[in-house]
Design an enzyme around this catalytic site. Sequence first.
Site, PDB file in Angstrom:
ATOM      1  N   ASP A  35       0.806  -1.219   0.000  1.00  0.00           N
ATOM      2  CA  ASP A  35       0.000   0.000   0.000  1.00  0.00           C
ATOM      3  C   ASP A  35       0.842   1.273   0.000  1.00  0.00           C
ATOM      4  O   ASP A  35       0.645   2.156   0.838  1.00  0.00           O
ATOM      5  CB  ASP A  35      -0.942   0.023   1.220  1.00  0.00           C
ATOM      6  CG  ASP A  35      -1.635  -1.313   1.432  1.00  0.00           C
ATOM      7  OD1 ASP A  35      -2.221  -1.816   0.459  1.00  0.00           O
ATOM      8  OD2 ASP A  35      -1.586  -1.852   2.550  1.00  0.00           O
ATOM      9  N   GLU A 194     -11.385   0.723  -3.099  1.00  0.00           N
ATOM     10  CA  GLU A 194     -10.654   1.246  -1.926  1.00  0.00           C
ATOM     11  C   GLU A 194      -9.380   1.942  -2.374  1.00  0.00           C
ATOM     12  O   GLU A 194      -9.146   2.115  -3.562  1.00  0.00           O
ATOM     13  CB  GLU A 194     -10.328   0.103  -0.961  1.00  0.00           C
ATOM     14  CG  GLU A 194      -9.471  -0.995  -1.589  1.00  0.00           C
ATOM     15  CD  GLU A 194      -9.358  -2.250  -0.734  1.00  0.00           C
ATOM     16  OE1 GLU A 194     -10.111  -2.383   0.257  1.00  0.00           O
ATOM     17  OE2 GLU A 194      -8.519  -3.100  -1.052  1.00  0.00           O
TER      18      GLU A 194
END
Length: 573
Positions: A35, A194
């Site tokens: 991420d 997301e």
Amino acid sequence: MRVLTTLTALVGVLENAFAANSTFYNPILPGWHSDPSCAQVNGTFYCVTSTFIAFPGLPVYASKDLINWKLASHAWSRESQLPGLSWGTVEQQQGMYAATLRYHEGTFYVICEYLGVPGGIRGVLFKTTDPFTDSWSDPVLFKPTKIDPDLFFDDDGTVYSATQTILLQTLNINTGELGEATNPWNGTGGVWPEGPHIYKKDGYYYLLIAEGGTAEDHAVTMARAKVSDGIEGPYTPYEKNPVLTARGTDAYFQTVGHADLFQDTKGNWWGVALATRTGPEHEIYPMGRETVLFPVTWEEGEYPIASTVRGKMSGWELPPPKRDLPGDGPFVSDPDEYDFPTLSALPRNLMYWRVPASKAFAISRQGLEVVPSRNNLTGVMGDVELNGQSGLSFIGRRQEHTEFNYSVDVTAPKSEGTEAGVTVFLTQFNHLDLGVMRTKSGLSLRFRAEAQSVSVPVPATKSIPLPKPWVNGTIRLEIQAGNRTHYSFSASRVGDNGKVIKGSRQDVAVASAALVSGGTGTFVGTLVGVYATCEGAGKGASCPAGTGQAYFNRWRYQGEAQAISATETVPSK
Ligand SMILES: *[C@@H]1O[C@H](CO)[C@@H](O)[C@H](O)[C@H]1NC(C)=O
Ligand SMILES: *[C@@H]1O[C@H](CO)[C@@H](O)[C@H](O)[C@H]1NC(C)=O
Ligand SMILES: *[C@@H]1O[C@H](CO)[C@@H](O)[C@H](O)[C@H]1NC(C)=O
Ligand SMILES: *[C@@H]1O[C@H](CO)[C@@H](O)[C@H](O)[C@H]1NC(C)=O
Ligand SMILES: *[C@@H]1O[C@H](CO)[C@@H](O)[C@H](O)[C@H]1NC(C)=O
Ligand SMILES: *[C@@H]1O[C@H](CO)[C@@H](O)[C@H](O)[C@H]1NC(C)=O
Ligand SMILES: *[C@@H]1O[C@H](CO)[C@@H](O)[C@H](O)[C@H]1NC(C)=O
């Protein structure tokens, strides 16, 4: 000023027309670095990655050339920044999820969310003006309903945070107050829209998201809204979505997604994303989700075009190699050569599983001193005192290479029932340990594999009693990955001169890396490190009085090779 900027941009364009493209290798942040979110400030690039329950958390890496990355700081480095939260976290993959890093008017921001504690998701916004020290503020707290917060500073001073599903809210960065949520986009139909990031460019708000889940179906998709219509939209999806994915391919770099985009000082665009080096088989990937870099072409008024993620990349000319960055953190991929008595502080790249018990780790004259924890690396679930929540005596560093050697000298434990050793650790339920154990009858080596939710057979525990001469000495424990599929564990006796005694080496076990791939740690990646435990003796979280400390010395980690495709490594073999 404006003329100067335009001129600089023009020179940039002209330079680019003649510049030679560069070649580089992925991943740029190898090992467990998922991420990623990055920004460029004054020619230095900064990235943050996820750490879940590991502590210190949210590492911030800095680089001047996009290739050499130095560990600058951790946004979460003090228990007092979030009192009690770490020890309140039971599950292995809760904690600090995906963060966003941004710079605005002299301040660096890392926005993230802490999951897995009663009372719901905690939104946390850390700030600093010096990312090269652990000077990140106590967080401004906010109460989001969904994960993966973005941070976007609009030109009029309004700050927005978009989150999973996709929700968009204003955020007061001083009070944590969130505005009413709107839902600008749902993505193209993949599960879990997301990881949103918003960019404002050429009269549009571009909304970039991840969808399809963080595994095989992961993808990066985009939509945009006219600035004249406002940030809430309506958003029109890009007709050529996805912008980037490895879905449905047999690429070695799978799960590509969760991207962020930024520019270098020449105005060229780059992207980072997470990827897993597994090939389509998805069997062996102990390092989990790593950070990859890809060149992006983003013409005026158009959507960005991202280069396919591979091990060997070609794209925009990279800034010249440069390592002059402040701070005392190591560069990613550099070897560890840690001799504890000569170090005054614990090396910055070592991490714990949750905040450690107070005074559990110290540097003493005898080396790295570790107070054994009553719980072993697995612990006993459902038992707060034994499940490792209030301190696991484990410290490790990321496995950052497909092939590596890791070795540590351990002083034979003095008291019965104590074990000190080395481990390849993914979670408390997936780890491979080689320990030195003191029993009634003397000293023995013990190899043990804990491996839940994996599809390969779990090797049996193996104990090897050690001959008399080893009993009071120093033992070198070694973990080697000599290929991409297996770890081998060995032990040698170290003489008074600090050298291995010839002929003393014991090859203890070989274990499949599939035992620490996925399993109970699909979001995390392997660490290699040391642990000490009294195996459940004692009371509460503590070992019996008089258990004594464990001592470790001569910590060495050396990367040997990186796999860049199903068949190639760097350096090549
Ligand atoms: C970037 O450069 C500007 C102008 O020199 C300076 O004011 C600012 O402090 C610098 N910021 C960082 C983070 O280096
Ligand atoms: C997203 O999905 C929800 C639930 O189906 C729907 O109510 C909403 O209108 C959708 N949002 C957009 C922007 O399409
Ligand atoms: C250089 O890299 C950029 C970005 O990937 C690409 O658009 C361009 O075509 C490349 N130029 C050459 C000459 O390969
Ligand atoms: C790592 O292991 C390889 C293969 O056994 C060996 O050639 C190399 O010297 C070792 N390196 C270190 C630093 O131990
Ligand atoms: C190990 O040390 C203990 C005391 O620390 C001593 O009593 C014992 O004889 C030693 N054993 C060997 C084999 O040296
Ligand atoms: C990988 O290394 C292990 C341990 O040395 C060895 O047992 C195994 O055969 C090797 N596998 C391959 C494919 O070379
Ligand atoms: C950990 O300790 C528990 C009891 O405290 C024991 O049941 C379990 O076998 C141990 N597991 C490992 C991997 O050491």
